[in-house]
Design a protein around this motif. Structure first.
Motif, short mmCIF file in Angstrom:
data_model
loop_
_atom_site.label_atom_id
_atom_site.label_comp_id
_atom_site.label_asym_id
_atom_site.label_seq_id
_atom_site.Cartn_x
_atom_site.Cartn_y
_atom_site.Cartn_z
N THR C 143 0.91 -1.25 -0.02
CA THR C 143 0.12 -0.17 0.15
C THR C 143 1.10 1.12 0.06
N PRO C 144 0.58 2.01 -0.95
CA PRO C 144 1.43 3.36 -1.08
C PRO C 144 0.81 4.35 -0.03
N ILE C 145 1.67 5.41 0.39
CA ILE C 145 1.09 6.71 0.92
C ILE C 145 1.80 7.88 0.49
N TYR C 146 0.61 8.71 -0.05
CA TYR C 146 1.06 9.87 -0.65
C TYR C 146 0.99 11.31 0.30
N ASP C 147 0.12 11.14 1.09
CA ASP C 147 -0.09 12.49 2.04
C ASP C 147 0.75 12.38 3.14
N PRO C 148 1.66 13.38 3.40
CA PRO C 148 2.65 13.42 4.58
C PRO C 148 2.04 13.24 5.94
N LEU C 149 0.75 13.98 5.81
CA LEU C 149 0.00 14.06 7.21
C LEU C 149 -0.29 12.73 7.69
N GLU C 150 -0.98 11.77 6.63
CA GLU C 150 -1.32 10.30 6.81
C GLU C 150 -0.11 9.74 7.14
N THR C 325 9.40 14.47 2.19
CA THR C 325 10.46 14.07 1.65
C THR C 325 10.54 13.29 0.58
N GLY C 326 9.21 12.68 0.23
CA GLY C 326 9.13 11.55 -0.67
C GLY C 326 9.83 10.17 -0.44
N ALA C 327 10.17 9.34 -1.39
CA ALA C 327 10.72 8.11 -1.02
C ALA C 327 11.88 8.09 -0.29
N TYR C 328 12.98 9.07 -0.17
CA TYR C 328 14.34 9.08 0.34
C TYR C 328 14.44 10.48 1.06
N THR C 329 15.18 10.42 2.11
CA THR C 329 15.44 11.81 2.52
C THR C 329 16.46 12.59 1.70
N ASN C 330 17.36 11.94 0.93
CA ASN C 330 18.24 12.56 -0.03
C ASN C 330 18.91 13.72 1.11
N ARG C 331 18.73 14.98 0.72
CA ARG C 331 19.19 16.13 1.40
C ARG C 331 18.13 16.71 2.43
N TYR C 357 9.61 18.41 10.97
CA TYR C 357 9.14 16.78 10.61
C TYR C 357 9.82 16.68 9.00
N CYS C 358 10.40 15.94 8.94
CA CYS C 358 10.68 15.28 7.72
C CYS C 358 9.99 13.89 7.37
N VAL C 359 9.30 13.78 6.30
CA VAL C 359 8.23 12.70 6.42
C VAL C 359 8.19 12.04 5.03
N TYR C 360 8.26 10.62 5.10
CA TYR C 360 8.52 9.71 3.93
C TYR C 360 7.30 9.74 3.01
N THR C 361 7.04 9.62 2.01
CA THR C 361 5.86 9.48 1.18
C THR C 361 6.28 8.50 -0.08
N ASN C 362 5.48 7.91 -0.85
CA ASN C 362 5.78 7.26 -1.92
C ASN C 362 5.68 8.22 -3.14
N LYS C 363 6.61 9.28 -2.92
CA LYS C 363 6.73 10.15 -4.43
C LYS C 363 8.30 10.19 -4.60
N VAL C 364 8.39 10.96 -5.68
CA VAL C 364 9.72 11.48 -5.89
C VAL C 364 10.38 12.23 -4.83
N PRO C 365 11.61 11.80 -4.50
CA PRO C 365 12.40 12.47 -3.22
C PRO C 365 12.09 14.03 -3.35
N GLN C 366 12.34 14.72 -2.11
CA GLN C 366 12.88 16.13 -2.15
C GLN C 366 14.16 16.30 -2.19
N GLY C 367 14.34 17.44 -2.67
CA GLY C 367 15.96 17.56 -2.62
C GLY C 367 16.04 19.03 -2.81
N SER C 368 17.50 19.38 -3.16
CA SER C 368 18.17 20.69 -3.22
C SER C 368 17.73 21.51 -4.36
N PHE C 369 17.06 22.81 -4.19
CA PHE C 369 16.69 23.67 -5.22
C PHE C 369 16.70 25.06 -4.68
N ARG C 370 17.56 25.86 -5.47
CA ARG C 370 17.57 27.14 -5.15
C ARG C 370 16.82 28.04 -3.87
N GLY C 371 17.61 28.07 -2.78
CA GLY C 371 16.84 28.50 -1.53
C GLY C 371 16.65 27.44 -0.77
#
Lengths: 288, 150, 780
Positions: C143-150, C325-331, C357-371
């Motif tokens: 079962t995937p989870i997409y919503d960080p609150l869930e 943060t998606g599937a992986y914490t990355n940075r 809170y840095c929360v996993y979901t089954n989406k593309v990871p979060q990462g570095s972007f200007r700012g």
């Protein structure tokens, strides 16, 4: 490198007769005109034609001409040539506006009006103006030619009334009477983008009365559509702000928008109403 | 399939599969690295070349289609006065950052200036709608082009 | 020898009163070669048929156990050399930057739709694509989870079993006593803010070419923003020493942080194929793959409460920050950390309680972007400031000026800022220059007359800590050598991603410090042949990266001054070296630069040096979230004027007024370029760009047709010349601080505040697409 095009047999006929003969014989073929839709569709494997018939050598299909009754546009006419034509700019301002707001210069230099119609995207931008001009499409096959009203041409997303051995050769537009007009396209950005809704509005006015009203929209149904309910309501009514407001709401009967990555159905419905109102105001030169 | 065309004022002939796109032919058969690959589906403008002086996306053209046509890339314009004026203005105004979109912008701008001596700002914006830039915010590109209007 | 002490050298040049080339709009050295197509980018090194073409197999499931991968049919294709999965990795598959949670190639499980599973190596592109369709992956769906609150609540579904929770990382700040702070507050504002992902959409997609060489070494032409990190990751994956891996970086077609995360992984994948096959291997991401695979700007939910007293002074804030943060914490943990420590905005706040809170979901990871986590939190902060001002009935600028940090004040983490705090001056100067109050009043009158269109003026003020967060060590280094003919080579690990650091500011700094003609300076960038310089990220290319450049040049200059004084028979203090002229300012005796260098070689004076500099930092206590966060802050303010069509919901930014307090401005044209580019990217983010996710967590608009970035018709070209406050930082080169990210950071806030001003409705959710704007005003 990002994609591979599927293999195909490439045909490059030199005359219209040759084209018609070829497509009469070939099965599983696609016509290559501007290629700006076809090559993408082949890359994403929407189409994997075994045969490609490149009609770019058929110069006889590239023209914009005017006679007493009609303005005639060859199906292979490039979009950029359409907006550079004085005939189109002066006589068919809605088509001029629609094409001016299409894609980018680079694409308009390749893409053709016939290709835009035959691709039959619900978002085809040349369709709304041609639909309000009641254009006729001349199609040919080895058996001869026939005319299809543009109102009957689109059958659904990427489906047309063209038979397998037929080629669209000419778009034939009855010369409009003196008319008021207005065009709007709303996309997700201001340029080089697909429409969320585009609308062409055409009115003939006599003594402050709408003698004729024609409105067409794209991207709000499986195919480009006329807003018949709005048109019927306004015909022979006096130009009146309140009536225009009332009429614009009726468009929801004529459209069946969906939600997709570009917009929600609700937003498309809302925009259709707003743009009908706005274009009617502009076309009939009253202020909203 | 054999295809003959004029490339940067030189007559050339290649033998290609019909599904080869002009972008690949220019990069890999002629080493013209100014023609960049950004999307391969007509969305970004980095592969812009001129065919018979008109800008087109080379990812949207099969090489077999350019038989008998005249193709121009920036490599073919290095001695052209208008071209030199444009690139010097781009450099001086700071209109070049990562540079990946630059040859495409310059070719489109060059094509515009070939048909219009003094394009209006609207002409410039209209011509460049199909060239995306993610670095500059476009302001310095427009500055570079308006400053050379003679 | 104290004469070569980096602190002394830096402070000597910091005191400079006049400059030869620093502070001038020197033209980039790479412009013309880029314009004529001579500048080399990654794909320019690929030679079809002579190198392996690598294609990636990506997951088509968001959350699943990989039961089997069958590529036996693919191997039968003539040009296929191999198909490689996690089990072929000779070293360590785990490449997570912040936490050890991310595999280079999926192992056992996939966690997002688009996750790389296998690498296909082929002599021919066609066969690579064919093979891709012939590989069968058998999944057992979870079962995937997409919503960080869930995801935060669920304990039954774990995206990373080993973590025991979907909360990957937490942060906090505890300062003062917020209960007292709120009780002293007469006005309290509470809102929840939401921000969305952003795709970098650099015009050049990711690529790498790995070439095995004769001594068992691997050379990699890479797009990573940190060559030495790519080297480290490749070393780990292959299990060979870093010294056997050489990274070279060509020109890069835009990065914006995206290639800081993905670049080393691209290099590692190409290197893995090269290592396993012994052949050169080229990997390039298609646009679709690029969008599906690489990490995105953070998507956030921020609950923010702030209180001010009767006099308009901030008394307390309480903030909860959730990063998807998606599937992986990355940075992700670093991004969250930065967001947390910036959550007060550039204001003095005596009492603060912040949880992240840095929360996993089954989406593309979060990462570095200007700012890097900062734009979203500054959006919340600055929206709060406008709401507070509105409730208090005072002007938003006035409220800000009361609360902005000034030298001697301490930050939310209790760190005292003793100098280089020009933000209050900046906001004051900007407001005066643009006639803020007058423009606001005029707009409000304009709005009374206009029915359909409404206009608004908004400002965003922000701060951004320079260098890596906390006490994480940061340093600078460079190697400079003067050749016998007087020309100069500078070696740096900083890369050229469009920002122009190596091609302008480094040349300027070296020419300034050595006195050599600017055109004599050549910068060899982006190479592990240079000492580890740190990454080209965090606006540190010049602010930190050039410290080493300056120190190395200054060391050589001291030696040259002595040599010249000996030759010209004067004191070293009297020596002037300017644009290649070497003279004694007393006697005016003179020699040429080339003669001086020749003499140095003849007399055994060393004309090469490294410029190592270790940035002094303090301690940080994670338990209470107090202590040293950053060595210095850059400050930025941007005001924007917007117009909204209330019928369609379309927003246009008509004008922008930027201002920057980033220490010494080394090259004004380049800084303007960064500001204008950031403003356009910010307009794109706020008005147009939005990833759409499907029912499998897949990105539905993984192309540039449906992920719309601004064209030339979508930005404002009316960007005023920036206002600068040169609040020099003592360890910055000539006092410079960071610039690259700055103007992006306050942009979401500025636009949201302008739209809120125009509509008299608070914007709390981005993006401001026409549809969302209509919803905001109740039109949909």
């Amino acid at each position: 490198m990002f994609y591979v095009l599927p293999r195909f047999n490439y045909y490059r006929p030199n005359s219209l007769d040759e084209v018609l003969k070829l497509i009469n014989e070939l099965e599983n073929y696609k016509i290559l005109a501007g290629g700006t839709d076809l090559l993408i569709d082949m890359r994403i494997k929407r189409y994997t034609p075994r045969n490609i018939v490149d009609i770019n050598r058929i110069n006889e299909l590239q023209y914009i001409r005017e006679d007493n009754e009609y303005i005639r546009i060859g199906s292979l006419t490039r979009l950029q040539d359409i907006i550079e034509s004085n005939i189109i700019r002066e006589k068919l301002p809605l088509l001029y506006n629609a094409v001016y707001n299409m894609a980018s210069w680079q694409i308009r230099n390749r893409a053709t009006i016939g290709g835009n119609l035959c691709n039959a995207s619900p978002a085809a931008d040349t369709a709304p103006p041609l639909m309000v001009y009641n254009a006729k499409l001349v199609v040919s096959s080895i058996n001869g030619s026939r005319e299809i009203s543009i109102l009957d041409f689109f059958k659904g997303p990427r489906e047309t009334d063209l038979r397998n051995n037929e080629l669209l050769v000419e778009i034939k537009i009855p010369k409009p009477h003196i008319h008021g007009y207005s065009y709007r396209k709303i996309g997700r950005r201001n340029a080089f983008t697909l429409s969320i809704v585009a609308i062409a509005t055409y009115v003939e006015i006599e003594n402050n009365i709408f003698r004729d009203v024609r409105i067409a929209l794209n991207s709000v149904a499986p195919k480009p559509v006329r807003a018949w309910s709005v048109e019927e309501y306004l015909k022979n009514k006096r130009i009146d702000r309140e009536e225009i407001y009332k009429a614009s709401e009726l468009v929801v009967k004529d459209i069946s928008p969906i939600s997709d990555v570009r917009a929600s159905a609700d937003y498309r419905r809302k925009l259709s109403i707003i743009l009908i109102r706005e274009t009617l105001f502009e076309a009939s030169k009253i202020t909203g | 399939m054999k295809v003959r065309f004029i490339l940067n004022n030189r007559e050339v002939e290649v033998d290609v599969d019909p599904r080869e796109i002009l972008l690949d032919t220019l990069r890999y058969r002629f080493g013209l690295k100014s023609v960049k690959r950004g999307c391969e589906r007509g969305e970004c403008g980095t592969c812009t070349v001129l065919i018979n002086d008109k800008p087109v996306y080379s990812c949207m053209v099969l090489t077999v289609q350019v038989e008998g046509q005249r193709i121009t890339t920036v490599e073919g314009l290095v001695n052209d006065d208008l071209f030199k004026k444009i690139i010097v203005s781009f450099a001086e105004k700071g209109a070049i950052q990562c540079g990946f979109c630059t040859p495409g912008f310059i070719l489109t701008a060059y094509a515009l200036y070939r048909i219009k001596d003094k394009p209006s700002i609207e002409d410039i914006l209209k011509a460049l709608e199909g060239n995306l830039c993610r670095c500059t915010g476009y302001k310095k590109i427009v500055d570079a082009l308006t400053s050379i209007r003679s | 020898m104290s004469i070569e002490d980096p602190y002394e050298l830096l402070s000597k040049w910091f005191e400079a009163k006049e400059y030869l080339v620093v502070g001038k709009s020197v033209t980039r050295s790479d412009s013309i070669e880029k314009a004529i197509g001579k500048a080399r980018f990654l794909e320019d090194y690929y030679e079809p048929g002579r190198m392996l073409f690598v294609k990636q197999l990506l997951s088509t499931e968001p959350h699943a156990i990989i039961e089997s991968i069958d590529y036996s049919d693919a191997l039968k294709l003539t040009n296929i050399v191999g198909v490689f999965t996690a089990k072929n990795i000779p070293g360590i598959n785990n490449v997570g930057y912040a936490l050890p949670d991310q595999p280079l190639l999926a192992e056992g499980k996939v966690r997002y739709h688009g996750e790389p599973i296998a690498l296909i190596a082929s002599w021919d592109i066609d066969d690579a694509f064919k093979a891709l369709e012939m590989i069968r992956v058998k999944y057992k769906r979870l079962t995937p989870i997409y919503d960080p609150l869930e995801a935060m609540e669920r304990k039954d579904i774990l995206i990373h079993d080993e973590q025991g929770s979907n909360i990957a990382f937490t942060t906090k700040v505890r300062k003062g006593d917020i209960e007292r702070g709120f009780s002293e507050s007469s006005t309290i504002v509470k809102n929840t803010y939401k921000t969305h992902h952003q795709e970098h959409a650099y015009l050049e997609t990711e690529a790498a070419l790995a070439i095995p060489d004769i001594q068992g070494r691997i050379n990699i032409i890479s797009c990573a923003q940190y060559p030495h990190l790519a080297q480290r990751i490749v070393s780990k994956v292959l299990g060979i020493p870093a010294s056997n891996i050489r990274i070279i970086t060509p020109y890069i077609g835009g990065a914006f942080g995206g290639k800081d995360d993905e670049g080393p992984l691209v290099a590692a994948k190409a290197a893995l194929v090269a290592y396993l096959t012994g052949k050169p291997a080229f990997l390039i991401y298609s646009r679709e793959e690029s969008i599906r695979i690489h990490p995105k700007r953070e998507a956030t939910i921020i609950e923010y409460t702030s209180g001010v007293d009767d006099n308009g002074y901030l008394k307390a804030i309480k903030v909860k920050i959730i990063h998807d943060t998606g599937a992986y914490t990355n940075r992700g943990p670093y991004i969250l950390w930065r967001a947390t420590m910036h959550s007060s905005g550039p204001y003095y706040v005596p009492n603060a309680w912040v949880d992240g809170y840095c929360v996993y979901t089954n989406k593309v990871p979060q990462g570095s972007f200007r700012g890097f986590g900062n734009p979203s939190i500054q959006f919340a902060v600055e929206s709060q400031m406008d709401e507070l001002a509105k409730k208090l009935g005072i002007d938003p600028i006035e409220l800000r000026l009361k609360n902005l940090l000034r030298p001697g004040m301490d930050t939310i983490t209790g760190q005292k800022l003793d100098h280089s705090v020009g933000v209050a001056d900046l906001v004051d100067k900007l407001a005066r220059k643009m006639e803020w109050s007058k423009v606001r009043r005029e707009l409000e009158d304009w709005n009374k007359r206009s029915n359909r269109y409404k206009r608004g003026l908004g400002i965003g003020v922000a701060w951004h800590g320079i260098s890596t967060s906390r006490g994480v060590p940061d340093w600078s280094n460079a190697y400079i050598k003067i050749e016998r003919d007087g020309s100069v080579n500078v070696y740096t690990g900083i890369v050229e991603i469009g920002q122009g650091t190596p091609t302008t500011s480094y040349r300027q700094i070296v020419a300034e410090a050595l006195g050599a003609p600017l055109e004599y300076i050549n910068v060899v960038f982006g190479t592990t042949d240079a000492p580890d310089t740190g990454a080209t990220h965090a606006s540190r290319g010049t602010s930190i990266g050039a410290i080493g450049v300056l120190v190395a040049a200054a060391k050589i200059r001291e030696r040259l001054n002595r040599l010249a004084s000996d030759i010209l028979k004067t004191n070293p203090e009297n020596i002037v070296i300017r644009n290649g002229r070497v003279f004694d300012k007393i006697s005016n005796r003179e020699i040429r630069w080339e003669e001086l260098i020749q003499e140095a070689y003849n007399r055994g004076v060393e004309v090469s040096a490294t410029g190592y500099f270790y940035l002094p930092k303090g301690k940080f206590d994670d338990k209470i979230g107090q202590g040293f966060a950053y060595p210095a802050y850059s400050f930025v303010a941007v005001a924007v004027l917007v117009e909204i069509d209330t019928w369609t919901g379309k927003v246009r930014v008509l004008k922008a007024w930027p201002g920057l307090a980033a220490g010494k401005i080394i090259n004004p044209t380049q800084v303007e370029g960064q500001i204008e580019g950031a403003i356009a990217q910010g307009i794109g983010y706020v008005l147009y760009e939005k990833l759409e996710f499907g029912s499998k967590g897949e990105i539905l608009n993984a192309d540039l047709t449906d992920y719309v970035i601004p064209t030339i018709q979508d930005v404002t070209l009316d960007v005023e010349k920036p206002v600068y406050v040169e609040d020099k930082y003592k360890y910055g080169p000539f006092g410079a601080k960071g610039v690259g990210e700055m103007a992006f950071i306050p942009l979401p806030a500025a636009i949201a505040n302008a739209v809120s001003h125009a509509l008299n409705k608070r914007v709390t959710t981005l993006p401001l697409t026409p549809e969302n704007v209509l919803k905001l005003i109740g039109g949909l």
